[in-house]
Motif scaffolding. Structure first.
Motif, short mmCIF file in Angstrom:
data_model
loop_
_atom_site.label_atom_id
_atom_site.label_comp_id
_atom_site.label_asym_id
_atom_site.label_seq_id
_atom_site.Cartn_x
_atom_site.Cartn_y
_atom_site.Cartn_z
N TYR A 72 33.42 -63.36 5.22
CA TYR A 72 33.36 -62.84 6.58
C TYR A 72 31.95 -62.95 7.12
O TYR A 72 30.98 -62.84 6.39
N ARG A 73 31.87 -63.15 8.45
CA ARG A 73 30.57 -63.14 9.12
C ARG A 73 30.78 -62.60 10.53
O ARG A 73 31.89 -62.68 11.09
N VAL A 74 29.71 -62.08 11.11
CA VAL A 74 29.77 -61.58 12.48
C VAL A 74 29.84 -62.78 13.42
O VAL A 74 29.03 -63.70 13.32
N ALA A 75 30.80 -62.77 14.31
CA ALA A 75 31.04 -63.90 15.21
C ALA A 75 30.41 -63.70 16.59
O ALA A 75 30.28 -64.65 17.34
N ASP A 76 30.03 -62.50 16.90
CA ASP A 76 29.55 -62.16 18.24
C ASP A 76 28.03 -62.01 18.22
O ASP A 76 27.49 -61.03 17.69
N ALA A 77 27.32 -62.97 18.81
CA ALA A 77 25.85 -62.96 18.81
C ALA A 77 25.29 -61.74 19.54
O ALA A 77 24.27 -61.18 19.13
N ASN A 78 25.96 -61.31 20.61
CA ASN A 78 25.49 -60.12 21.32
C ASN A 78 25.59 -58.88 20.44
O ASN A 78 24.71 -58.02 20.46
N LEU A 79 26.66 -58.80 19.68
CA LEU A 79 26.83 -57.66 18.78
C LEU A 79 25.75 -57.65 17.70
O LEU A 79 25.28 -56.58 17.29
N LEU A 80 25.34 -58.82 17.24
CA LEU A 80 24.24 -58.90 16.27
C LEU A 80 22.96 -58.30 16.86
O LEU A 80 22.22 -57.60 16.17
N GLN A 81 22.72 -58.54 18.13
CA GLN A 81 21.55 -57.97 18.78
C GLN A 81 21.66 -56.44 18.88
O GLN A 81 20.68 -55.73 18.67
N VAL A 82 22.85 -55.96 19.19
CA VAL A 82 23.07 -54.51 19.26
C VAL A 82 22.84 -53.88 17.89
O VAL A 82 22.19 -52.84 17.76
N LEU A 83 23.37 -54.51 16.85
CA LEU A 83 23.19 -54.01 15.49
C LEU A 83 21.72 -53.99 15.10
O LEU A 83 21.25 -53.04 14.46
#
Length: 96
Positions: A72-83
């Motif tokens: 699994y990997r995070v698919a949403d680049a915006n969500l990575l910034q929020v995290l």
């Protein structure tokens, strides 16, 4: 603007679950398989699978199969910034 607000609220709902937040924080560091997530996060497999299914359904994570393992990997680049911002604001800094 309303459409964007609805999208943001949906992302915040995803983050509002402690197990999903932990999973996404861990995945923000890189791709992982279920057994690695289970060990690192101390989340039992049934709960982990349920939350990963929610994240897959909402398009937040993507999967890659390698033999019998699903990564699994995070698919949403915006969500990575929020995290990353949440980590900066709320995670303890190293003493060194």
């Amino acid at each position: 603007m309303r459409h964007t607000a609805v999208d943001v609220v949906e992302k915040l709902k995803i983050l509002a679950n402690p197990d999903r937040l932990l999973i996404l924080c861990h995945l923000s560091q890189g791709e992982c398989c279920v057994s690695d997530l289970e060990e690192a996060l101390d989340i039992r497999q049934p709960t982990l699978s349920q939350q990963l299914a929610v994240l897959r359904h909402d398009g937040v994570v993507q999967t890659r199969r390698s033999g019998k393992y699903i990564h699994y990997r995070v698919a949403d680049a915006n969500l990575l910034q929020v995290l990353a911002l949440l980590y900066t604001l709320y995670c303890p800094k190293d003493a060194s």
